[in-house]
Design an enzyme around this catalytic site. Structure first.
Site, mmCIF file in Angstrom:
data_model
loop_
_atom_site.group_PDB
_atom_site.id
_atom_site.type_symbol
_atom_site.label_atom_id
_atom_site.label_comp_id
_atom_site.label_asym_id
_atom_site.label_seq_id
_atom_site.Cartn_x
_atom_site.Cartn_y
_atom_site.Cartn_z
ATOM 1 N N ARG A 17 0.844 -1.217 0.000
ATOM 2 C CA ARG A 17 0.000 0.000 0.000
ATOM 3 C C ARG A 17 0.878 1.266 0.000
ATOM 4 O O ARG A 17 1.062 1.902 -1.028
ATOM 5 C CB ARG A 17 -0.945 -0.032 1.223
ATOM 6 C CG ARG A 17 -2.077 0.980 1.151
ATOM 7 C CD ARG A 17 -1.722 2.377 1.603
ATOM 8 N NE ARG A 17 -1.184 2.435 2.959
ATOM 9 C CZ ARG A 17 -0.662 3.531 3.477
ATOM 10 N NH1 ARG A 17 -0.606 4.653 2.788
ATOM 11 N NH2 ARG A 17 -0.159 3.530 4.714
ATOM 12 N N ASP A 18 1.468 1.593 1.119
ATOM 13 C CA ASP A 18 2.275 2.820 1.205
ATOM 14 C C ASP A 18 3.458 2.746 0.236
ATOM 15 O O ASP A 18 3.824 3.738 -0.406
ATOM 16 C CB ASP A 18 2.770 2.985 2.653
ATOM 17 C CG ASP A 18 3.279 4.376 2.959
ATOM 18 O OD1 ASP A 18 3.607 5.112 2.019
ATOM 19 O OD2 ASP A 18 3.375 4.725 4.147
ATOM 20 N N HIS A 215 5.911 4.629 12.516
ATOM 21 C CA HIS A 215 5.856 4.589 11.038
ATOM 22 C C HIS A 215 6.770 5.715 10.550
ATOM 23 O O HIS A 215 6.363 6.884 10.481
ATOM 24 C CB HIS A 215 4.397 4.803 10.618
ATOM 25 C CG HIS A 215 4.146 4.796 9.148
ATOM 26 N ND1 HIS A 215 3.526 3.753 8.500
ATOM 27 C CD2 HIS A 215 4.396 5.709 8.182
ATOM 28 C CE1 HIS A 215 3.398 4.026 7.205
ATOM 29 N NE2 HIS A 215 3.925 5.223 6.996
ATOM 30 N N HIS A 217 9.284 7.540 7.905
ATOM 31 C CA HIS A 217 9.817 7.700 6.547
ATOM 32 C C HIS A 217 11.296 8.081 6.645
ATOM 33 O O HIS A 217 11.746 8.643 7.649
ATOM 34 C CB HIS A 217 8.975 8.725 5.767
ATOM 35 C CG HIS A 217 7.656 8.151 5.351
ATOM 36 N ND1 HIS A 217 7.456 7.595 4.108
ATOM 37 C CD2 HIS A 217 6.492 7.984 6.021
ATOM 38 C CE1 HIS A 217 6.215 7.131 4.025
ATOM 39 N NE2 HIS A 217 5.601 7.357 5.187
ATOM 40 N N CYS A 248 3.856 9.464 0.412
ATOM 41 C CA CYS A 248 2.479 9.873 0.187
ATOM 42 C C CYS A 248 2.421 10.848 -0.986
ATOM 43 O O CYS A 248 3.213 11.785 -1.058
ATOM 44 C CB CYS A 248 1.929 10.513 1.456
ATOM 45 S SG CYS A 248 0.234 11.038 1.244
ATOM 46 N N ASN A 257 9.632 4.581 3.072
ATOM 47 C CA ASN A 257 9.570 4.139 4.469
ATOM 48 C C ASN A 257 10.895 3.503 4.871
ATOM 49 O O ASN A 257 11.725 3.161 4.020
ATOM 50 C CB ASN A 257 8.495 3.056 4.618
ATOM 51 C CG ASN A 257 7.103 3.610 4.514
ATOM 52 O OD1 ASN A 257 6.562 4.101 5.487
ATOM 53 N ND2 ASN A 257 6.515 3.549 3.322
HETATM 54 C C1 LIG Z 1 -10.977 10.624 0.851
HETATM 55 C C2 LIG Z 1 -11.330 11.080 -0.530
HETATM 56 C C3 LIG Z 1 -12.115 10.000 -1.270
HETATM 57 C C4 LIG Z 1 -12.226 12.305 -0.406
HETATM 58 O O1 LIG Z 1 -12.365 12.932 -1.639
HETATM 59 P P1 LIG Z 1 -13.495 14.034 -1.884
HETATM 60 O O2 LIG Z 1 -13.246 14.631 -3.214
HETATM 61 O O3 LIG Z 1 -13.594 14.945 -0.731
HETATM 62 O O4 LIG Z 1 -14.769 13.132 -1.788
HETATM 63 P P2 LIG Z 1 -15.936 12.783 -2.733
HETATM 64 O O5 LIG Z 1 -16.883 12.005 -1.901
HETATM 65 O O6 LIG Z 1 -16.424 14.023 -3.438
HETATM 66 O O7 LIG Z 1 -15.303 11.786 -3.837
HETATM 67 C C5 LIG Z 1 -14.411 12.184 -4.827
HETATM 68 C C6 LIG Z 1 -14.242 11.014 -5.780
HETATM 69 O O8 LIG Z 1 -13.709 9.901 -5.088
HETATM 70 C C7 LIG Z 1 -14.622 8.797 -5.143
HETATM 71 N N1 LIG Z 1 -14.532 8.107 -3.846
HETATM 72 C C8 LIG Z 1 -14.903 8.556 -2.636
HETATM 73 N N2 LIG Z 1 -14.599 7.647 -1.700
HETATM 74 C C9 LIG Z 1 -14.021 6.600 -2.338
HETATM 75 C C10 LIG Z 1 -13.485 5.376 -1.920
HETATM 76 N N3 LIG Z 1 -13.427 5.035 -0.621
HETATM 77 N N4 LIG Z 1 -12.963 4.543 -2.829
HETATM 78 C C11 LIG Z 1 -12.965 4.856 -4.142
HETATM 79 N N5 LIG Z 1 -13.449 6.034 -4.615
HETATM 80 C C12 LIG Z 1 -13.974 6.887 -3.707
HETATM 81 C C13 LIG Z 1 -15.957 9.424 -5.442
HETATM 82 O O9 LIG Z 1 -16.808 8.495 -6.043
HETATM 83 C C14 LIG Z 1 -15.565 10.527 -6.376
HETATM 84 O O10 LIG Z 1 -15.275 9.942 -7.647
HETATM 85 P P3 LIG Z 1 -15.308 10.785 -9.013
HETATM 86 O O11 LIG Z 1 -16.678 11.404 -9.083
HETATM 87 O O12 LIG Z 1 -14.200 11.819 -8.907
HETATM 88 O O13 LIG Z 1 -15.020 9.755 -10.058
HETATM 89 C C15 LIG Z 1 -10.093 11.458 -1.345
HETATM 90 O O14 LIG Z 1 -9.529 12.622 -0.798
HETATM 91 C C16 LIG Z 1 -9.073 10.355 -1.352
HETATM 92 O O15 LIG Z 1 -9.303 9.272 -1.848
HETATM 93 N N6 LIG Z 1 -7.887 10.604 -0.829
HETATM 94 C C17 LIG Z 1 -6.816 9.615 -0.864
HETATM 95 C C18 LIG Z 1 -6.005 9.727 0.333
HETATM 96 C C19 LIG Z 1 -4.879 8.717 0.289
HETATM 97 O O16 LIG Z 1 -5.039 7.565 -0.068
HETATM 98 N N7 LIG Z 1 -3.675 9.164 0.718
HETATM 99 C C20 LIG Z 1 -2.553 8.313 0.836
HETATM 100 C C21 LIG Z 1 -2.664 7.424 2.044
HETATM 101 S S1 LIG Z 1 -2.378 8.280 3.611
HETATM 102 C C22 LIG Z 1 -0.697 8.111 3.854
HETATM 103 O O17 LIG Z 1 -0.003 7.710 2.969
HETATM 104 C C23 LIG Z 1 -0.128 8.409 5.213
HETATM 105 C C24 LIG Z 1 0.121 7.131 6.029
HETATM 106 C C25 LIG Z 1 -1.191 6.431 6.372
HETATM 107 O O18 LIG Z 1 0.906 6.189 5.279
HETATM 108 C C26 LIG Z 1 0.871 7.425 7.337
HETATM 109 C C27 LIG Z 1 1.987 8.454 7.218
HETATM 110 O O19 LIG Z 1 3.016 8.180 6.566
HETATM 111 O O20 LIG Z 1 1.783 9.550 7.734
#
Ligand SMILES: CC(C)(COP(=O)([O-])OP(=O)([O-])OC[C@H]1O[C@@H](n2cnc3c(N)ncnc32)[C@H](O)[C@@H]1OP(=O)([O-])[O-])[C@@H](O)C(=O)NCCC(=O)NCCSC(=O)C[C@@](C)(O)CC(=O)[O-]
Length: 295
Positions: A17-18, A215, A217, A248, A257
């Site tokens: 994933r990450d 966690h 990086h 990210c 990481n």
């Molecule tokens: C959260 C949202 C969806 C809000 O996004 P939004 O634009 O506020 O929400 P929305 O409800 O308007 O949806 C936008 C689009 O996403 C779709 N959608 C809505 N929900 C889902 C879902 N669950 N699965 C699949 N699709 C989804 C929805 O259908 C729509 O599709 P479109 O009309 O554009 O085709 C968006 O901002 C998003 O997906 N963000 C991704 C965040 C992400 O994955 N970041 C990386 C992981 S976090 C990280 O790496 C840190 C961590 C954890 O590792 C720890 C660290 O290192 O700190």
């Protein structure tokens, strides 16, 4: 610190994933499955499989559903010997995970506003609200939930993070029912002193280190030292990514990481068991490097 051979550290492998989410070249579902299978064969007993997020936000995770439908993944999910969390940002993601037999999910929030807006398109409080809804439903169904708090030391948009913000978010995740909170040094700007200061602050305020994971990086090559600092403070769960992959998409110049093979070698050499086959893991890390070189 006394290190004995009965010491143990639990590793949560976040490579599928990450590790992959920030790679721009498309990686086929078969290759992702191959990676998961290899990691399982190395002895990893917690592997974050994928994330169910917007394909526009994170194109590399667009095949999450296909990946979860794979026969081998379904068999792994049916067994209880490996924990296989799937990252979900909202109820929609949770529903998809649940429908595919996922037994553990991970929810994620930030300690800081700037990253929350960039990553989740909402404020920290709104993100906590979404996480709370997800955790409530998951708990009713007996699905375990891990939590993440990002930007524990610094936010790419807001600058340094107040420890009190981290504490508040950790408490919220634990109170809503996460069994563990992984503290994300998302930018990799932490150092061992900062890790100790933050963890002692959390301990002082009643947070048990048994419910905390690290966690880190590796932006400035501090991730291993940070992992050791966390271990010395009582943390026994560490996240890492094979080959040091990771980052990210919402962190400019994000780096990988802590590499799982580095973590395993360092801890095993110090007499701390990881349960992982070092040679097999080195082989998988070499396979990953080769894969990315070929493009
Ligand atoms: C959260 C949202 C969806 C809000 O996004 P939004 O634009 O506020 O929400 P929305 O409800 O308007 O949806 C936008 C689009 O996403 C779709 N959608 C809505 N929900 C889902 C879902 N669950 N699965 C699949 N699709 C989804 C929805 O259908 C729509 O599709 P479109 O009309 O554009 O085709 C968006 O901002 C998003 O997906 N963000 C991704 C965040 C992400 O994955 N970041 C990386 C992981 S976090 C990280 O790496 C840190 C961590 C954890 O590792 C720890 C660290 O290192 O700190």
């Amino acid at each position: 610190m006394t290190v004995t051979t009965s010491s143990f550290v639990r590793i949560v492998e976040v490579g599928p994933r990450d590790g992959l989410q920030n790679i721009s070249q498309w990686i086929s579902t078969d290759t992702k499955l191959d990676l998961i299978y290899r990691l399982e064969c190395c002895g990893l007993r917690a592997i974050e499989l994928t994330s169910i997020v917007s394909h526009r936000a994170v194109p590399q995770m667009a095949d999450a559903t296909k990946l979860l439908q794979d026969v081998h993944v379904q068999k792994m999910l049916a067994k209880s010997s490996v924990r296989l969390p799937v990252l979900v940002p909202n109820l929609r993601g949770f529903e998809i995970a649940r429908a595919h037999g996922v037994k553990e999910i991970a929810v994620f929030i930030s300690a800081t506003e700037g990253f929350s807006q960039a990553n989740l398109n909402c404020s920290c409080d709104e993100a906590v609200g979404r996480a709370r809804e997800v955790v409530a439903q998951a708990r009713q169904l007996g699905i375990a939930v891990r939590g993440y708090v990002s930007c524990i030391f610094e936010d790419p948009y807001d600058g340094p993070t107040e420890p009190s913000s981290v504490l508040g978010r950790v408490r919220e995740l634990l109170d809503m029912g996460c069994y563990e909170v992984s503290l994300g040094d998302t930018l990799g700007t932490g150092n061992p002193t900062a890790v100790r200061v933050l963890l002692r602050y959390l301990q002082y305020h009643g947070i048990s280190m048994t419910s905390i994971a690290g966690h880190f990086h590796d932006t400035y090559n501090q991730a291993l030292a940070n992992a050791w600092a966390a271990y010395e403070c009582g943390v026994r769960t560490l996240d890492s990514s094979v080959g040091g992959l990771g980052g990210c998409p919402f962190v400019p110049h994000a780096r990988g990481n802590l590499a799982t093979e580095t973590l395993v070698a360092s801890f095993e050499n110090a007499g701390i068991a990881t349960g992982i086959n070092k040679e097999a893991l080195e082989g998988t890390a070499a396979w990953v490097r080769d894969l990315l070189r070929k493009g």
